[in-house]
Scaffold this motif. Structure first.
Motif, PDB file in Angstrom:
ATOM      1  N   UNK A 275       1.092  -1.043  -0.107  1.00 45.43           N
ATOM      2  CA  UNK A 275       0.124   0.113  -0.318  1.00 45.43           C
ATOM      3  C   UNK A 275       1.165   1.105  -0.311  1.00 45.43           C
ATOM      4  N   UNK A 276       2.201   0.975   0.430  1.00 44.88           N
ATOM      5  CA  UNK A 276       2.895   2.727   1.063  1.00 44.88           C
ATOM      6  C   UNK A 276       3.082   2.876  -0.108  1.00 44.88           C
ATOM      7  N   UNK A 277       4.026   1.316  -1.893  1.00 42.34           N
ATOM      8  CA  UNK A 277       4.426   1.628  -2.407  1.00 42.34           C
ATOM      9  C   UNK A 277       3.489   2.221  -3.542  1.00 42.34           C
ATOM     10  N   UNK A 278       2.135   1.392  -3.737  1.00 42.08           N
ATOM     11  CA  UNK A 278       1.347   2.451  -4.537  1.00 42.08           C
ATOM     12  C   UNK A 278       1.571   3.858  -4.301  1.00 42.08           C
ATOM     13  N   UNK A 279       2.051   4.244  -3.332  1.00 45.48           N
ATOM     14  CA  UNK A 279       1.274   5.436  -3.317  1.00 45.48           C
ATOM     15  C   UNK A 279       2.982   6.522  -3.179  1.00 45.48           C
ATOM     16  N   UNK A 280       3.924   5.549  -2.861  1.00 45.59           N
ATOM     17  CA  UNK A 280       4.948   6.084  -2.841  1.00 45.59           C
ATOM     18  C   UNK A 280       5.853   5.048  -3.829  1.00 45.59           C
ATOM     19  N   UNK A 281       6.592   4.697  -5.094  1.00 42.32           N
ATOM     20  CA  UNK A 281       7.310   3.738  -5.337  1.00 42.32           C
ATOM     21  C   UNK A 281       8.728   3.924  -4.837  1.00 42.32           C
ATOM     22  N   UNK A 282      10.000   4.818  -4.466  1.00 45.72           N
ATOM     23  CA  UNK A 282      10.416   5.287  -3.973  1.00 45.72           C
ATOM     24  C   UNK A 282      10.952   4.047  -2.678  1.00 45.72           C
ATOM     25  N   UNK A 283       9.690   3.824  -1.372  1.00 49.77           N
ATOM     26  CA  UNK A 283      10.039   4.376  -0.621  1.00 49.77           C
ATOM     27  C   UNK A 283      10.689   2.843  -0.646  1.00 49.77           C
ATOM     28  N   UNK A 284      11.151   2.940   0.496  1.00 50.45           N
ATOM     29  CA  UNK A 284      11.942   2.132   1.685  1.00 50.45           C
ATOM     30  C   UNK A 284      11.432   1.403   3.037  1.00 50.45           C
ATOM     31  N   UNK A 285      11.649   0.011   2.981  1.00 50.06           N
ATOM     32  CA  UNK A 285      11.931  -0.426   4.900  1.00 50.06           C
ATOM     33  C   UNK A 285      13.335  -0.945   5.019  1.00 50.06           C
ATOM     34  N   UNK A 286      13.244  -0.431   6.589  1.00 48.14           N
ATOM     35  CA  UNK A 286      14.804  -1.109   7.010  1.00 48.14           C
ATOM     36  C   UNK A 286      14.759  -1.072   7.935  1.00 48.14           C
ATOM     37  N   UNK A 287      14.592  -2.803   8.295  1.00 48.27           N
ATOM     38  CA  UNK A 287      14.367  -2.887   9.785  1.00 48.27           C
ATOM     39  C   UNK A 287      16.200  -3.801  10.363  1.00 48.27           C
ATOM     40  N   UNK A 288      16.046  -2.493  11.315  1.00 46.01           N
ATOM     41  CA  UNK A 288      17.014  -3.288  11.859  1.00 46.01           C
ATOM     42  C   UNK A 288      16.810  -3.667  13.448  1.00 46.01           C
ATOM     43  N   UNK A 289      17.583  -5.094  13.916  1.00 44.62           N
ATOM     44  CA  UNK A 289      17.147  -5.920  14.635  1.00 44.62           C
ATOM     45  C   UNK A 289      18.130  -7.677  14.738  1.00 44.62           C
ATOM     46  N   UNK A 290      17.461  -7.717  15.169  1.00 41.17           N
ATOM     47  CA  UNK A 290      17.884  -9.621  15.713  1.00 41.17           C
ATOM     48  C   UNK A 290      16.184  -9.372  16.175  1.00 41.17           C
ATOM     49  N   UNK A 291      15.901 -11.745  15.927  1.00 39.00           N
ATOM     50  CA  UNK A 291      14.988 -12.134  15.448  1.00 39.00           C
ATOM     51  C   UNK A 291      14.724 -12.771  14.276  1.00 39.00           C
ATOM     52  N   UNK A 292      14.055 -12.734  13.613  1.00 39.62           N
ATOM     53  CA  UNK A 292      13.269 -13.241  12.686  1.00 39.62           C
ATOM     54  C   UNK A 292      13.035 -12.999  11.236  1.00 39.62           C
ATOM     55  N   UNK A 293      14.943 -12.202  10.888  1.00 40.59           N
ATOM     56  CA  UNK A 293      15.063 -11.690  10.120  1.00 40.59           C
ATOM     57  C   UNK A 293      14.579 -12.349   9.079  1.00 40.59           C
ATOM     58  N   UNK A 294      14.357 -13.753   8.756  1.00 40.41           N
ATOM     59  CA  UNK A 294      14.802 -14.426   7.629  1.00 40.41           C
ATOM     60  C   UNK A 294      12.931 -14.707   7.264  1.00 40.41           C
ATOM     61  N   UNK A 295      12.786 -14.237   8.278  1.00 41.81           N
ATOM     62  CA  UNK A 295      10.874 -14.585   7.947  1.00 41.81           C
ATOM     63  C   UNK A 295      10.617 -13.305   7.585  1.00 41.81           C
ATOM     64  N   UNK A 296      11.181 -12.619   8.018  1.00 39.51           N
ATOM     65  CA  UNK A 296      10.095 -11.197   7.408  1.00 39.51           C
ATOM     66  C   UNK A 296      10.746 -10.438   5.501  1.00 39.51           C
ATOM     67  N   UNK A 297      12.416 -10.972   5.931  1.00 42.59           N
ATOM     68  CA  UNK A 297      12.679 -11.334   4.199  1.00 42.59           C
ATOM     69  C   UNK A 297      11.235 -12.006   3.553  1.00 42.59           C
ATOM     70  N   UNK A 298      11.107 -13.244   3.906  1.00 44.31           N
ATOM     71  CA  UNK A 298      10.536 -14.329   2.881  1.00 44.31           C
ATOM     72  C   UNK A 298       8.951 -13.395   2.956  1.00 44.31           C
ATOM     73  N   UNK A 299       8.422 -13.160   3.537  1.00 47.26           N
ATOM     74  CA  UNK A 299       7.153 -12.437   3.895  1.00 47.26           C
ATOM     75  C   UNK A 299       7.536 -11.053   2.532  1.00 47.26           C
ATOM     76  N   UNK A 300       8.577 -10.356   2.520  1.00 50.63           N
ATOM     77  CA  UNK A 300       8.380  -9.233   1.986  1.00 50.63           C
ATOM     78  C   UNK A 300       8.558  -9.418   0.228  1.00 50.63           C
ATOM     79  N   UNK A 301       9.321 -10.772   0.504  1.00 51.48           N
ATOM     80  CA  UNK A 301       9.271 -11.297  -0.949  1.00 51.48           C
ATOM     81  C   UNK A 301       8.175 -12.325  -1.904  1.00 51.48           C
ATOM     82  N   UNK A 302       7.401 -12.374  -0.960  1.00 49.84           N
ATOM     83  CA  UNK A 302       6.366 -12.991  -1.495  1.00 49.84           C
ATOM     84  C   UNK A 302       5.285 -12.331  -1.730  1.00 49.84           C
TER      85      UNK A 302
END
Length: 203
Positions: free
Chosen positions: A173-200
């Motif tokens: 939804x954010x990208x539909x209004x701001x195509x160049x927007x970036x989401x950066x996640x800084x932390x530890x935990x379910x990093x791989x899960x977050x990456x997979x969800x973003x790819x899906x």
């Protein structure tokens, strides 16, 4: 939160003193840090009117209880500032349990939101709502951001209760209004899960 407080002019105006009671290390260091702080506490409280205690629940609240009792014995007003890691824990509190006794012993209990305040009031404690402070950048430091991509920064442990999944799921939804927007996640935990969800989601 403490950093924001110490940067405020009120910190010096009110002659505030910060006493660290927790050391993020091994068990021996944690115990030593708590005992050292408890030894220093009577001297730090001397001449002060208010003792402001930050705590979560379980081990944190148990560790802070001697400081609260000491403050009450020294006839200080006590503010207990609750930073519960999980709102469901507040919902499980028993009105006659240990946590409720500590909360009611404080002169005021600070909650971060209306929902937290409603749950804490079930213990019979005197609750006020004060959201966490945020130090805003000055206008000069914010100007260079205008030429960059709009960026959303997540900082914290990457786990469901922090809402990272909802944040990633909102990116289309954010990208539909701001195509160049970036989401950066800084932390530890379910990093791989977050990456997979973003790819899906194609985000």
């Amino acid at each position: 939160v403490i950093s924001a407080y110490t940067q405020s002019p009120i910190w010096n105006e009110c002659d505030c003193v910060w006493l660290e009671t927790f050391i993020a290390s091994n068990l021996a260091a944690k115990v030593w840090g708590a005992l050292k702080a408890l030894f220093i506490a009577p001297f730090a409280m001397r001449g002060k009117n208010i003792v402001h205690i930050h705590a979560t629940f379980e081990t944190s609240l148990l560790r802070k209880t001697p400081f609260l009792i000491l403050a009450k014995l020294l006839r200080k007003k006590v503010v207990l500032h609750i930073h519960a890691p999980d709102v469901t824990y507040l919902d499980r509190m028993k009105p006659n349990g240990f946590e409720a006794w500590i909360l009611k012993a404080a002169d005021r209990v600070v909650a971060l939101s209306t929902i937290w305040a409603d749950l804490l009031r079930k213990t019979g404690s005197r609750v006020v709502i004060i959201p966490n402070p945020v130090v805003l950048p000055n206008s000069d430091s914010a100007k260079p951001m205008a030429s960059r991509f709009p960026t959303i920064l997540y900082m914290g442990k990457v786990e469901p209760r922090k809402g990272y999944r909802e944040l990633v799921q909102s990116m289309p939804l954010v990208l539909s209004k701001f195509p160049n927007a970036l989401l950066r996640i800084a932390g530890h935990g379910e990093i791989v899960t977050a990456e997979c969800l973003a790819q899906e989601l194609g985000a």
